[in-house]
Scaffold this motif. Structure first.
Motif, PDB file in Angstrom:
ATOM      1  N   GLY A   1      -2.505   2.118   9.988  1.00  0.00           N
ATOM      2  CA  GLY A   1      -3.486   2.967   9.318  1.00  0.00           C
ATOM      3  C   GLY A   1      -4.816   2.274   9.079  1.00  0.00           C
ATOM      4  N   ASP A   2      -5.452   2.658   7.959  1.00  0.00           N
ATOM      5  CA  ASP A   2      -6.818   2.198   7.656  1.00  0.00           C
ATOM      6  C   ASP A   2      -6.930   0.682   7.492  1.00  0.00           C
TER       7      ASP A   2
ATOM      8  N   ARG B   1      -9.172  13.734   0.536  1.00  0.00           N
ATOM      9  CA  ARG B   1      -9.518  13.262   1.880  1.00  0.00           C
ATOM     10  C   ARG B   1      -9.543  14.461   2.824  1.00  0.00           C
TER      11      ARG B   1
ATOM     12  N   GLY C   1      -0.388   4.505   0.241  1.00  0.00           N
ATOM     13  CA  GLY C   1      -1.131   5.673   0.746  1.00  0.00           C
ATOM     14  C   GLY C   1      -0.250   6.398   1.757  1.00  0.00           C
ATOM     15  N   PRO C   2      -0.823   7.295   2.566  1.00  0.00           N
ATOM     16  CA  PRO C   2      -0.009   8.030   3.532  1.00  0.00           C
ATOM     17  C   PRO C   2       0.740   7.130   4.521  1.00  0.00           C
ATOM     18  N   SER C   3       0.112   6.059   5.032  1.00  0.00           N
ATOM     19  CA  SER C   3       0.809   5.193   5.994  1.00  0.00           C
ATOM     20  C   SER C   3       2.030   4.542   5.351  1.00  0.00           C
TER      21      SER C   3
ATOM     22  N   GLU D   1       2.053  -0.992  -4.601  1.00  0.00           N
ATOM     23  CA  GLU D   1       0.778  -0.242  -4.633  1.00  0.00           C
ATOM     24  C   GLU D   1      -0.041  -0.708  -5.836  1.00  0.00           C
ATOM     25  N   ARG D   2      -1.313  -0.938  -5.576  1.00  0.00           N
ATOM     26  CA  ARG D   2      -2.207  -1.490  -6.603  1.00  0.00           C
ATOM     27  C   ARG D   2      -2.584  -0.475  -7.683  1.00  0.00           C
ATOM     28  N   LYS D   3      -2.672   0.776  -7.296  1.00  0.00           N
ATOM     29  CA  LYS D   3      -3.162   1.798  -8.243  1.00  0.00           C
ATOM     30  C   LYS D   3      -2.012   2.559  -8.891  1.00  0.00           C
TER      31      LYS D   3
ATOM     32  N   GLY E   1      -8.579  10.256  10.971  1.00  0.00           N
ATOM     33  CA  GLY E   1      -8.101   9.140  10.130  1.00  0.00           C
ATOM     34  C   GLY E   1      -6.607   9.193   9.822  1.00  0.00           C
ATOM     35  N   LEU E   2      -6.177  10.247   9.149  1.00  0.00           N
ATOM     36  CA  LEU E   2      -4.771  10.359   8.787  1.00  0.00           C
ATOM     37  C   LEU E   2      -3.898  10.456  10.037  1.00  0.00           C
TER      38      LEU E   2
ATOM     39  N   ARG F   1      -6.670  11.425  -4.889  1.00  0.00           N
ATOM     40  CA  ARG F   1      -7.730  11.147  -3.907  1.00  0.00           C
ATOM     41  C   ARG F   1      -7.893  12.327  -2.949  1.00  0.00           C
TER      42      ARG F   1
ATOM     43  N   CYS G   1      -0.206  -1.735   4.854  1.00  0.00           N
ATOM     44  CA  CYS G   1      -0.663  -0.337   4.861  1.00  0.00           C
ATOM     45  C   CYS G   1      -1.672  -0.194   3.729  1.00  0.00           C
ATOM     46  N   ASP G   2      -2.450  -1.250   3.501  1.00  0.00           N
ATOM     47  CA  ASP G   2      -3.275  -1.317   2.296  1.00  0.00           C
ATOM     48  C   ASP G   2      -4.729  -0.944   2.536  1.00  0.00           C
TER      49      ASP G   2
ATOM     50  N   GLN H   1      -4.848  16.222   2.923  1.00  0.00           N
ATOM     51  CA  GLN H   1      -4.140  14.932   2.846  1.00  0.00           C
ATOM     52  C   GLN H   1      -3.577  14.686   1.440  1.00  0.00           C
TER      53      GLN H   1
ATOM     54  N   GLY I   1       0.818  -1.211   0.000  1.00  0.00           N
ATOM     55  CA  GLY I   1       0.000   0.000   0.000  1.00  0.00           C
ATOM     56  C   GLY I   1       0.855   1.265   0.000  1.00  0.00           C
TER      57      GLY I   1
HETATM   58  N1  APR Z   1      -2.154  -4.398  -2.967  1.00  0.00           N
HETATM   59  C1  APR Z   1      -1.457  -3.222  -3.040  1.00  0.00           C
HETATM   60  N2  APR Z   1      -1.961  -2.041  -2.654  1.00  0.00           N
HETATM   61  C2  APR Z   1      -3.186  -2.030  -2.125  1.00  0.00           C
HETATM   62  C3  APR Z   1      -3.962  -3.211  -2.008  1.00  0.00           C
HETATM   63  C4  APR Z   1      -3.396  -4.430  -2.446  1.00  0.00           C
HETATM   64  N3  APR Z   1      -4.068  -5.601  -2.375  1.00  0.00           N
HETATM   65  N4  APR Z   1      -5.150  -2.883  -1.453  1.00  0.00           N
HETATM   66  C5  APR Z   1      -5.132  -1.553  -1.252  1.00  0.00           C
HETATM   67  N5  APR Z   1      -3.951  -1.030  -1.661  1.00  0.00           N
HETATM   68  C6  APR Z   1      -3.535   0.373  -1.602  1.00  0.00           C
HETATM   69  C7  APR Z   1      -4.623   1.362  -2.003  1.00  0.00           C
HETATM   70  O1  APR Z   1      -4.682   1.530  -3.421  1.00  0.00           O
HETATM   71  C8  APR Z   1      -4.181   2.619  -1.292  1.00  0.00           C
HETATM   72  O2  APR Z   1      -3.358   3.442  -2.096  1.00  0.00           O
HETATM   73  O3  APR Z   1      -3.242   0.718  -0.258  1.00  0.00           O
HETATM   74  C9  APR Z   1      -3.376   2.129  -0.098  1.00  0.00           C
HETATM   75  C10 APR Z   1      -4.055   2.404   1.223  1.00  0.00           C
HETATM   76  O4  APR Z   1      -4.134   3.790   1.417  1.00  0.00           O
HETATM   77  P1  APR Z   1      -5.239   4.495   2.329  1.00  0.00           P
HETATM   78  O5  APR Z   1      -6.542   3.853   2.103  1.00  0.00           O
HETATM   79  O6  APR Z   1      -5.104   5.960   2.108  1.00  0.00           O
HETATM   80  O7  APR Z   1      -4.805   4.106   3.813  1.00  0.00           O
HETATM   81  P2  APR Z   1      -3.620   4.653   4.729  1.00  0.00           P
HETATM   82  O8  APR Z   1      -2.364   4.843   3.965  1.00  0.00           O
HETATM   83  O9  APR Z   1      -3.620   3.808   5.943  1.00  0.00           O
HETATM   84  O10 APR Z   1      -4.071   6.125   5.105  1.00  0.00           O
HETATM   85  C11 APR Z   1      -4.973   6.427   6.106  1.00  0.00           C
HETATM   86  O11 APR Z   1      -6.086   7.813   4.544  1.00  0.00           O
HETATM   87  O12 APR Z   1      -7.999   6.634   3.972  1.00  0.00           O
HETATM   88  C12 APR Z   1      -7.524   7.757   4.588  1.00  0.00           C
HETATM   89  O13 APR Z   1      -9.056   8.430   6.240  1.00  0.00           O
HETATM   90  C13 APR Z   1      -7.914   7.700   5.994  1.00  0.00           C
HETATM   91  O14 APR Z   1      -6.853   9.597   6.437  1.00  0.00           O
HETATM   92  C14 APR Z   1      -6.720   8.224   6.587  1.00  0.00           C
HETATM   93  C15 APR Z   1      -5.560   7.770   5.825  1.00  0.00           C
END
Ligand code: APR
Ligand code: PHB
Length: 390
Positions: free
Chosen positions: A285-286, A44, A11-13, A32-34, A298-299, A42, A158-159, A101, A9
């Motif tokens: 994280g999430d 937030r 994202g921020p985490s 990261e999947r995306k 959340g963040l 995104r 962190c996904d 965010q 993952g």
């Molecule tokens: N394989 C690889 N990447 C994945 C997978 C997977 N199977 N599943 C999810 N991901 C990626 C998502 O595409 C996303 O970019 O993991 C990332 C998770 O990021 P977030 O959802 O932003 O979670 P996190 O980094 O913990 O951040 C927490 O973001 O969602 C907000 O409100 C939340 O502010 C908080 C913060």
């Protein structure tokens, strides 16, 4: 292929943890999947606790935030057309930073590039193995569809909420706690000057509303809507009309409206899964917890997890000390539950619950009146809003 740590993952985490580990010379891979463009677009929440500001500044990603962000020393709450202010500076001598965010994620990606941290986008079919052996394995398909396997000492999930990592903790060990709220938030971003210099959280009998901002010409507003509402139901005009209803008149009289540049509905949920680690797998994280956006935790909770986890991993790799890793789940969860409590409390006090009776409405009003008059209550609110200490 082998890495000391593989993070699932970006994202921020995932990106903040990757940065802190790379700075400690720990070899890390992020999957990261995306696409990067998707992650960076995104939208937030936008309020950073001072702990978060400090973490970002210390890790060298604070310069844009400290230039473009807005320091807020208080916030407004309103009910029954009456607005009052809670002064963070006066009550707890702290403040928060209003900085989206989306911008934090951009800054983190820039820093990862500088440190040459390996981040692979558009990976698919990530799966984990040997979580209880000395070394674990992560398999995935890269963006060209080629299957790869990486050997690693630790895997960090962190996904996010819909990720795969949490599901590797055996069901007889994993315990989840959840509360789903019977409404969502309809959010609008618009290129208009924010109606207030500080945020306004409004309790109204038609439902909650929030006036927030990103900068001097970018406003972020939200209104509570039923879970069944579809976005097409809400034209820009109907959104502005409803928002004006719910904000105190002194504010709605001043609001400047304009076309929405983003409009979306998000459901509200409180969720915690325990424990946050199992064998070589650690969650942050999430992927392990979700809060409703009321209070913007959340963040900030994701960043506190990363604080504890980065320290634990660095002490393992640098000092060969496993103690902090063993205590990570307990330490992180203790703070997570306090964030869960605060955001649940604020959601409960500020929203209109379908079927709510007169007694429950009176309790909400009494709670807000108490908060408006009691320095003790304001201090407790402020202490939680600006962020409890790590
Ligand atoms: N394989 C690889 N990447 C994945 C997978 C997977 N199977 N599943 C999810 N991901 C990626 C998502 O595409 C996303 O970019 O993991 C990332 C998770 O990021 P977030 O959802 O932003 O979670 P996190 O980094 O913990 O951040 C927490 O973001 O969602 C907000 O409100 C939340 O502010 C908080 C913060
Ligand atoms: C936001 O600006 O998006 C925001 C601010 C405060 C919240 C939630 C969201 O509590």
């Amino acid at each position: 292929m082998q890495h000391q740590v593989v993070i699932i993952g970006g994202g921020p985490s995932g990106t903040l943890l990757a940065l802190l580990l790379a700075q400690a010379k720990i070899d890390v891979l992020v999957l990261e999947r995306k696409t990067k463009e998707y992650v960076l677009s995104r939208i937030r929440a936008g309020v950073l606790e001072w702990n978060t500001v400090d973490m970002l500044t210390k890790s060298g990603v604070g310069s844009r935030m400290n230039t473009l962000g807005y320091v807020h020393e208080g916030t407004f709450l309103s009910s029954a057309n009456r607005q009052f202010r809670i002064d963070f500076k006066k009550t707890v001598n702290k403040q928060v930073m209003v900085y989206g965010q989306t911008e934090v994620t951009f800054d983190l990606y820039e820093a990862l590039r500088k440190y040459d941290v390996k981040i692979l986008h558009e990976v698919d079919d990530v799966s984990l193995d040997n979580l209880n052996k000395e070394f674990s394995r992560v398999s995935y398909k890269d963006r060209s569809g080629i299957s790869k396997t990486v050997k690693t000492q630790f895997i960090i999930g962190c996904d996010g909420f819909h990720g795969i990592s949490r599901k590797y903790i055996p069901s007889k060990i994993l315990k989840t706690y959840e509360k789903i709220y019977p409404f969502g938030w309809l959010g609008v971003l618009s290129e208009t000057p924010p109606v207030s210099d500080e945020l306004i959280y409004a309790n109204h009998e038609r439902g909650f509303a929030l006036a927030s901002m990103r900068n001097k010409n970018l406003s972020r507003y939200y209104i509570q809507v039923p879970n069944s509402d579809k976005i097409d139901k809400w034209s820009d005009q109907s959104f502005w009309d409803e928002l004006k209803f719910r904000l105190p008149t002194e504010t709605s009289d001043k609001i400047i409206i304009g076309p929405s540049i983003e409009k979306s509905i998000a459901p509200l949920r409180s969720f915690v899964s325990e424990p946050m680690s199992w064998g070589n797998l650690f969650l942050a994280g999430d992927s392990s917890h979700i809060v409703p956006p009321t209070g913007a935790k959340g963040l900030n909770l994701a960043v506190s997890d990363v604080h504890y986890l980065s320290k634990s991993l660095i002490s393992f790799f640098v000092e060969n000390d496993k103690n902090f890793l063993e205590k990570y789940s307990e330490t992180a969860l203790s703070r997570v539950w306090k964030g869960i409590r605060f955001s649940w409390w604020m959601t409960t006090v500020m929203h209109n619950f379908p079927g709510q009776n007169d007694f429950e409405r009176k309790i909400q009003l009494a709670e807000l009146e108490y908060l408006s008059n009691s320095i003790g209550a304001q201090k407790s609110f402020a202490e939680n809003y600006v962020g409890l200490p790590y």
